[in-house]
Design a protein around this motif. Structure first.
Motif, PDB file in Angstrom:
ATOM      1  N   LEU A 128      -2.447  11.280   2.575  1.00 13.03           N
ATOM      2  CA  LEU A 128      -3.401  10.748   3.546  1.00 13.03           C
ATOM      3  C   LEU A 128      -3.483   9.231   3.431  1.00 13.03           C
ATOM      4  O   LEU A 128      -3.491   8.521   4.444  1.00 13.03           O
ATOM      5  N   ALA A 129      -3.515   8.723   2.208  1.00  8.50           N
ATOM      6  CA  ALA A 129      -3.557   7.279   2.000  1.00  8.50           C
ATOM      7  C   ALA A 129      -2.292   6.617   2.538  1.00  8.50           C
ATOM      8  O   ALA A 129      -2.353   5.518   3.101  1.00  8.50           O
ATOM      9  N   LEU A 130      -1.145   7.274   2.403  1.00  5.95           N
ATOM     10  CA  LEU A 130       0.099   6.746   2.965  1.00  5.95           C
ATOM     11  C   LEU A 130       0.000   6.644   4.484  1.00  5.95           C
ATOM     12  O   LEU A 130       0.366   5.627   5.085  1.00  5.95           O
TER      13      LEU A 130
ATOM     14  N   ALA B 185     -12.491  -0.142   5.543  1.00 10.54           N
ATOM     15  CA  ALA B 185     -12.007  -0.031   4.164  1.00 10.54           C
ATOM     16  C   ALA B 185     -11.703   1.411   3.772  1.00 10.54           C
ATOM     17  O   ALA B 185     -11.794   1.765   2.603  1.00 10.54           O
ATOM     18  N   LEU B 186     -11.344   2.245   4.709  1.00 12.91           N
ATOM     19  CA  LEU B 186     -11.069   3.649   4.397  1.00 12.91           C
ATOM     20  C   LEU B 186      -9.867   3.795   3.466  1.00 12.91           C
ATOM     21  O   LEU B 186      -9.869   4.637   2.566  1.00 12.91           O
ATOM     22  N   LEU B 187      -8.850   2.979   3.644  1.00 17.42           N
ATOM     23  CA  LEU B 187      -7.662   3.060   2.795  1.00 17.42           C
ATOM     24  C   LEU B 187      -7.979   2.743   1.331  1.00 17.42           C
ATOM     25  O   LEU B 187      -7.626   3.538   0.448  1.00 17.42           O
ATOM     26  N   PRO B 188      -8.638   1.635   1.015  1.00 17.63           N
ATOM     27  CA  PRO B 188      -8.953   1.376  -0.397  1.00 17.63           C
ATOM     28  C   PRO B 188      -9.849   2.448  -1.025  1.00 17.63           C
ATOM     29  O   PRO B 188      -9.671   2.795  -2.196  1.00 17.63           O
ATOM     30  N   VAL B 189     -10.764   2.997  -0.259  1.00 18.31           N
ATOM     31  CA  VAL B 189     -11.633   4.053  -0.785  1.00 18.31           C
ATOM     32  C   VAL B 189     -10.807   5.308  -1.094  1.00 18.31           C
ATOM     33  O   VAL B 189     -10.970   5.927  -2.156  1.00 18.31           O
ATOM     34  N   THR B 190      -9.910   5.664  -0.199  1.00 21.87           N
ATOM     35  CA  THR B 190      -9.051   6.832  -0.419  1.00 21.87           C
ATOM     36  C   THR B 190      -8.176   6.625  -1.651  1.00 21.87           C
ATOM     37  O   THR B 190      -8.016   7.529  -2.474  1.00 21.87           O
ATOM     38  N   MET B 191      -7.624   5.428  -1.803  1.00 20.87           N
ATOM     39  CA  MET B 191      -6.782   5.143  -2.958  1.00 20.87           C
ATOM     40  C   MET B 191      -7.588   5.210  -4.256  1.00 20.87           C
ATOM     41  O   MET B 191      -7.077   5.666  -5.280  1.00 20.87           O
TER      42      MET B 191
ATOM     43  N   ARG C 277      -1.275   3.432   9.502  1.00 20.79           N
ATOM     44  CA  ARG C 277      -2.228   3.231  10.596  1.00 20.79           C
ATOM     45  C   ARG C 277      -2.903   1.874  10.500  1.00 20.79           C
ATOM     46  O   ARG C 277      -3.079   1.181  11.507  1.00 20.79           O
ATOM     47  N   ARG C 278      -3.259   1.475   9.268  1.00 19.89           N
ATOM     48  CA  ARG C 278      -3.906   0.177   9.064  1.00 19.89           C
ATOM     49  C   ARG C 278      -2.957  -0.968   9.432  1.00 19.89           C
ATOM     50  O   ARG C 278      -3.372  -1.969   9.999  1.00 19.89           O
TER      51      ARG C 278
ATOM     52  N   TRP D 236       0.834  -1.207   0.000  1.00 19.62           N
ATOM     53  CA  TRP D 236       0.000   0.000   0.000  1.00 19.62           C
ATOM     54  C   TRP D 236       0.865   1.252   0.000  1.00 19.62           C
ATOM     55  O   TRP D 236       0.580   2.229  -0.688  1.00 19.62           O
ATOM     56  N   MET D 237       1.931   1.241   0.783  1.00 15.88           N
ATOM     57  CA  MET D 237       2.801   2.414   0.863  1.00 15.88           C
ATOM     58  C   MET D 237       3.506   2.680  -0.465  1.00 15.88           C
ATOM     59  O   MET D 237       3.628   3.832  -0.892  1.00 15.88           O
ATOM     60  N   ARG D 238       3.962   1.620  -1.139  1.00 17.78           N
ATOM     61  CA  ARG D 238       4.569   1.798  -2.464  1.00 17.78           C
ATOM     62  C   ARG D 238       3.560   2.379  -3.452  1.00 17.78           C
ATOM     63  O   ARG D 238       3.888   3.248  -4.258  1.00 17.78           O
ATOM     64  N   THR D 239       2.330   1.895  -3.373  1.00 21.95           N
ATOM     65  CA  THR D 239       1.285   2.402  -4.259  1.00 21.95           C
ATOM     66  C   THR D 239       1.030   3.888  -3.988  1.00 21.95           C
ATOM     67  O   THR D 239       0.900   4.680  -4.927  1.00 21.95           O
TER      68      THR D 239
END
Length: 108
Positions: free
Chosen positions: A58-60, A83-89, A65-66, A19-22
């Motif tokens: 924010l996604a990073l 699922a806040l991270l996938p929605v933000t991405m 946090r996730r 996720w961080m690389r993305t």
């Protein structure tokens, strides 16, 4: 002895690193797209850049946090985070695509 259903730490860590690389890739792509779009319409490029880059950062932060929450919850046997991270991405990716599309349309 109770057997744990996951690889303690590594699976969650690999997912967080992905996720961080993305997120970092999206920041770079957004900045490159901003640079090209700024030649055509600086106001639009600034507007989209001001939205995309903070959302990617924010996604990073959400990825970090996730990771922390997932590690703790797996150890306690609780449900994983929302699922806040996938929605933000998804939002960041869409806005980056819009920035690229606007550049292509304005360039013609």
């Amino acid at each position: 002895m109770r057997r744990q259903p996951w690889d303690p730490g590594l699976q969650v860590e690999r997912t967080a690193l992905a996720w961080m690389r993305t997120c970092l890739s999206l920041v770079v792509v957004a900045l490159i797209a901003f640079r090209f779009a700024a030649h055509e319409s600086l106001a639009l490029a600034l507007g989209l850049g001001a939205i995309v880059v903070p959302l990617a950062l924010l996604a990073l932060w959400l990825a970090w946090r996730r990771f922390r929450a997932s590690s703790a919850r797996l150890a306690e046997g609780r449900r994983l985070p929302d699922a806040l991270l996938p929605v933000t991405m998804a939002i960041v990716t869409t806005l980056t695509g819009v920035l690229g599309f606007v550049y292509v349309v304005l360039e013609r």
